[in-house]
Design an enzyme around this catalytic site. Structure first.
Site, PDB file in Angstrom:
ATOM      1  N   GLY A 197       8.101 -15.402  31.187  1.00 35.85           N
ATOM      2  CA  GLY A 197       6.862 -14.676  30.955  1.00 35.85           C
ATOM      3  C   GLY A 197       5.667 -15.592  31.119  1.00 35.85           C
ATOM      4  O   GLY A 197       5.788 -16.731  31.571  1.00 35.85           O
ATOM      5  N   LYS A 198       4.508 -15.054  30.758  1.00 35.27           N
ATOM      6  CA  LYS A 198       3.263 -15.813  30.867  1.00 35.27           C
ATOM      7  C   LYS A 198       2.558 -15.855  29.528  1.00 35.27           C
ATOM      8  O   LYS A 198       2.550 -14.869  28.794  1.00 35.27           O
ATOM      9  CB  LYS A 198       2.322 -15.160  31.893  1.00 35.27           C
ATOM     10  CG  LYS A 198       2.721 -15.348  33.328  1.00 35.27           C
ATOM     11  CD  LYS A 198       1.873 -14.488  34.252  1.00 35.27           C
ATOM     12  CE  LYS A 198       0.409 -14.864  34.221  1.00 35.27           C
ATOM     13  NZ  LYS A 198      -0.388 -14.061  35.185  1.00 35.27           N
ATOM     14  N   GLY A 199       1.983 -17.002  29.230  1.00 30.92           N
ATOM     15  CA  GLY A 199       1.109 -17.116  28.077  1.00 30.92           C
ATOM     16  C   GLY A 199      -0.327 -17.165  28.550  1.00 30.92           C
ATOM     17  O   GLY A 199      -0.618 -16.930  29.729  1.00 30.92           O
ATOM     18  N   GLY A 200      -1.236 -17.486  27.654  1.00 27.42           N
ATOM     19  CA  GLY A 200      -2.636 -17.522  28.031  1.00 27.42           C
ATOM     20  C   GLY A 200      -2.994 -18.691  28.930  1.00 27.42           C
ATOM     21  O   GLY A 200      -3.963 -18.626  29.685  1.00 27.42           O
ATOM     22  N   PHE A 201      -2.201 -19.772  28.868  1.00 24.08           N
ATOM     23  CA  PHE A 201      -2.551 -20.980  29.609  1.00 24.08           C
ATOM     24  C   PHE A 201      -1.458 -21.444  30.566  1.00 24.08           C
ATOM     25  O   PHE A 201      -1.570 -22.504  31.162  1.00 24.08           O
ATOM     26  CB  PHE A 201      -2.879 -22.108  28.627  1.00 24.08           C
ATOM     27  CG  PHE A 201      -4.067 -21.817  27.763  1.00 24.08           C
ATOM     28  CD1 PHE A 201      -5.352 -21.992  28.241  1.00 24.08           C
ATOM     29  CD2 PHE A 201      -3.903 -21.348  26.470  1.00 24.08           C
ATOM     30  CE1 PHE A 201      -6.459 -21.718  27.445  1.00 24.08           C
ATOM     31  CE2 PHE A 201      -4.991 -21.070  25.665  1.00 24.08           C
ATOM     32  CZ  PHE A 201      -6.279 -21.248  26.157  1.00 24.08           C
ATOM     33  N   GLY A 202      -0.382 -20.673  30.691  1.00 16.57           N
ATOM     34  CA  GLY A 202       0.684 -21.086  31.596  1.00 16.57           C
ATOM     35  C   GLY A 202       1.942 -20.270  31.399  1.00 16.57           C
ATOM     36  O   GLY A 202       1.973 -19.303  30.631  1.00 16.57           O
ATOM     37  N   GLU A 203       2.988 -20.681  32.084  1.00 16.69           N
ATOM     38  CA  GLU A 203       4.246 -19.932  32.064  1.00 16.69           C
ATOM     39  C   GLU A 203       5.119 -20.317  30.870  1.00 16.69           C
ATOM     40  O   GLU A 203       4.990 -21.396  30.298  1.00 16.69           O
ATOM     41  CB  GLU A 203       5.020 -20.213  33.355  1.00 16.69           C
ATOM     42  CG  GLU A 203       4.328 -19.729  34.617  1.00 16.69           C
ATOM     43  CD  GLU A 203       5.073 -20.125  35.876  1.00 16.69           C
ATOM     44  OE1 GLU A 203       4.842 -19.488  36.916  1.00 16.69           O
ATOM     45  OE2 GLU A 203       5.873 -21.078  35.821  1.00 16.69           O
ATOM     46  N   LYS A 219       7.198 -23.471  26.620  1.00 16.97           N
ATOM     47  CA  LYS A 219       5.860 -22.901  26.801  1.00 16.97           C
ATOM     48  C   LYS A 219       4.977 -23.985  27.401  1.00 16.97           C
ATOM     49  O   LYS A 219       4.741 -25.017  26.778  1.00 16.97           O
ATOM     50  CB  LYS A 219       5.304 -22.429  25.458  1.00 16.97           C
ATOM     51  CG  LYS A 219       3.939 -21.770  25.528  1.00 16.97           C
ATOM     52  CD  LYS A 219       3.544 -21.232  24.152  1.00 16.97           C
ATOM     53  CE  LYS A 219       2.216 -20.509  24.186  1.00 16.97           C
ATOM     54  NZ  LYS A 219       1.872 -19.949  22.851  1.00 16.97           N
ATOM     55  N   ASP A 317      -1.277 -11.959  14.062  1.00 18.67           N
ATOM     56  CA  ASP A 317      -0.910 -11.351  15.348  1.00 18.67           C
ATOM     57  C   ASP A 317       0.480 -10.727  15.312  1.00 18.67           C
ATOM     58  O   ASP A 317       1.219 -10.783  16.296  1.00 18.67           O
ATOM     59  CB  ASP A 317      -0.994 -12.388  16.471  1.00 18.67           C
ATOM     60  CG  ASP A 317      -1.195 -11.737  17.844  1.00 18.67           C
ATOM     61  OD1 ASP A 317      -1.610 -10.558  17.889  1.00 18.67           O
ATOM     62  OD2 ASP A 317      -0.938 -12.401  18.864  1.00 18.67           O
TER      63      ASP A 317
END
Length: 563
Positions: A197-203, A219, A317
């Site tokens: 998947g993807k996070g806010g700053f990378g895979e 991460k 969250d």
């Protein structure tokens, strides 16, 4: 089949094969011999100086650190005078996780073996007042029955026995493990598999620790993207919080290192996918969970929230996407990027954070708030697990944030027939608009949630020990992640250069191995048992002297493994 689909099939096959080699569906975990050989205990000449730099508190060394606890218990086992305390300690832990119908017999065994002055394992170190309370009359079986005995036993072990341990070979072995734990294990120690998947700053990708074969999720925080978006502070906060929490109900951070392009957080891999996927995508004709399944996950989430809140961390969250399933079907909460830690003397915080539809009224209105916002989000999450829609909007309904805010603050929640009266009552208590009246964390525990009638048939002790069978077990041959071509790729970040301040931040971030998860990995994968070799005559093992295993024929017959 197009190229993108073929890429996913190939990547999934490699990942499933690696997963099978580790979870026991194949005979031997996949280990890289080159890196396995690097996991070698050092001679004392390299590690004995750690005695002066380590924090040698009993609770940390002998209770919290998994290898420390094992070695301390092996030390106690080696000395007959310490056997009563050791066996009482172990039997109380056994009692606390036993089935309800087995507890009465186990309780009687404890009373007879350790509190009777005529018994072989009589614990003479126990205060007469504590012993007398258990001899006053019939013992009422209940949770925490023997906690006073356990506390007294550990207090005893933390005195003279602990001081003896610090002068023993077993403590020297602990220093060897602490030295090994401190050795840098960076990018080259890990084999990357498919992107998950993807996070806010990378895979986020699956990876495997080469020496042990253990699978993790990595991460990756792209350094240039972090700097451009001013993400340093948030990244460091998340990393520091991850290092503080150690719970089977929260993803664990095992390693933190840097590569040329990324800062990497290596964490618990959750192969079962997220709860949202299972709510909507597994059975599209009948989305949502049966109530017992939803309650099981809710109970595990409660345990995770309690762990965070006892450490003064507000999660902010909680939502189905951030609740992940492991191989066995247990859940952990993940993604602590929005979490905030309350400082000493601080009872509340302020700030807009979270996901629309999950944020509590007090947060939306710009007021100060505490841990209670997480229990409001728990109510939304439980509602969605059962109803397959949120409590404030229908599935697929387009609602402006202003209208959504109005509904959360002002409108009552309607419950479909899927809810039993108990689950409706529990949800209503969590979705209470007034945080002072909302069910939640009180007096440093979540006991008021545990006591709700909704959980009357749940054995919380066994749940917290990981002994209950989950209601759903993910398919080991399925990868619960988007196809690689659907994950999407990040664009290249241009025009960003690093200076000395950036380099110092990267070095501060890349702290290496995290002690408790690393020690758990060494035990879980069998490395601890393989290296924990002792002489049967009680003399110093060869590895402490710096003698390799194959160079001392005189002692081969006197070696034994103790795991």
């Amino acid at each position: 089949m197009d190229f993108g689909s073929l890429e996913t099939v190939v990547a999934n096959s490699a990942f499933i094969a690696a997963r099978g080699s580790f979870d026991g569906s194949s005979s031997q975990p996949s280990r890289d011999k080159k890196y396995l050989a690097k996991l070698k205990l050092p001679p004392l000449s390299k590690c004995e100086s750690l005695r002066d730099s380590l924090s040698l508190e009993f609770e940390s060394v002998c209770l919290e650190q998994p290898i420390g606890k094992k070695l301390f218990q092996q030390f106690l086992q080696s000395a007959e005078k310490h056997l009563p305390a050791l066996e009482l300690w172990k039997d109380i832990e056994d009692y606390d996780t036993a089935d309800n119908d087995l507890q009465p017999q186990k309780a009687q065994t404890i009373l007879a073996q350790y509190l009777d002055p005529q018994a072989k394992l009589f614990c003479s170190f126990l205060d007469e007042g504590i012993v007398a309370k258990f001899k006053e009359g019939p013992v009422e079986i209940q949770d925490g029955l023997f906690q006073p005995l356990l506390q007294a036993t550990l207090a005893h072990l933390g005195q003279a026995p602990f001081q003896e341990y610090l002068g023993s070979l077993y403590f020297l072995r602990f220093l060897q493990w602490k030295w090994l734990e401190a050795q840098p294990m960076g990018e080259d120690w890990f084999l990357d598999f498919r992107v998950l998947g993807k996070g806010g700053f990378g895979e986020v990708s699956a990876c495997q620790m080469k020496a042990t074969g253990k699978l993790y999720a990595c991460k990756k925080l792209n350094k240039k993207r972090l700097k451009k978006r001013k993400g340093y502070q948030g990244a460091m906060v998340e990393k520091k919080i991850l290092m503080k929490v150690h719970s089977r109900f929260i993803v664990s951070l095992a390693y933190a290192f840097e590569t040329k392009a990324d800062l990497c957080l290596v964490m618990t891999i959750m192969n079962g996918g997220d709860i949202r996927y299972h709510i909507y995508n597994v059975n599209e004709e009948n989305p949502g969970f049966p109530e017992p399944r939803a309650l099981f996950y809710t109970a595990q989430i409660i345990c995770g929230l309690e762990h965070l809140h006892q450490r003064r961390i507000v999660y902010r969250d909680l939502k189905p996407e951030n609740v992940l399933l492991d191989n066995d079907g247990n859940v952990r909460i993940s993604d602590l990027g929005l979490a905030v830690e309350l400082l000493d003397g601080q009872s509340k915080t302020k700030g807009y954070a979270g996901t629309p539809g999950f944020m509590a009224p007090e947060l939306l209105q710009g007021e100060e708030y505490d841990f209670s916002v997480d229990y409001f989000a728990l109510g939304v999450t439980l509602y969605e697990m059962i109803a397959a829609r949120g409590p404030f909007r229908a599935r697929g309904e387009k609602v402006e944030n202003k209208e959504l805010k109005h509904r959360i603050i002002s409108e009552p929640v309607k419950y479909p027939d899927k809810f039993s009266q108990a689950s409706k009552d529990f949800c209503e208590a969590l979705l209470e608009k007034d945080p002072e009246k909302r069910l939640g964390f009180r007096d440093e525990t979540c006991d008021k949630l545990r006591a709700h009638p909704l959980f009357k048939d749940l054995n919380w002790r066994q749940l917290e020990a990981g002994m209950l069978m989950p209601p759903f077990i993910p398919d080991s041959k399925t990868v619960y992640a988007k196809d690689i071509q659907d994950v999407g790729a990040f664009s290249t970040v241009k025009g960003v250069a690093f200076d000395k301040t950036d380099t110092e931040f990267f070095q501060e971030f890349a702290t290496g191995n995290c002690p408790i998860p690393w020690q758990e990995e060494m035990i879980e994968t069998g490395i601890f048992g393989e290296l924990n070799v002792w002489r049967s005559d009680g003399q110093m093992p060869d590895d402490m002297k710096g003698i390799s295993g194959g160079s001392s024929s005189s002692s081969k017959s006197g070696m034994c493994l103790v795991s």
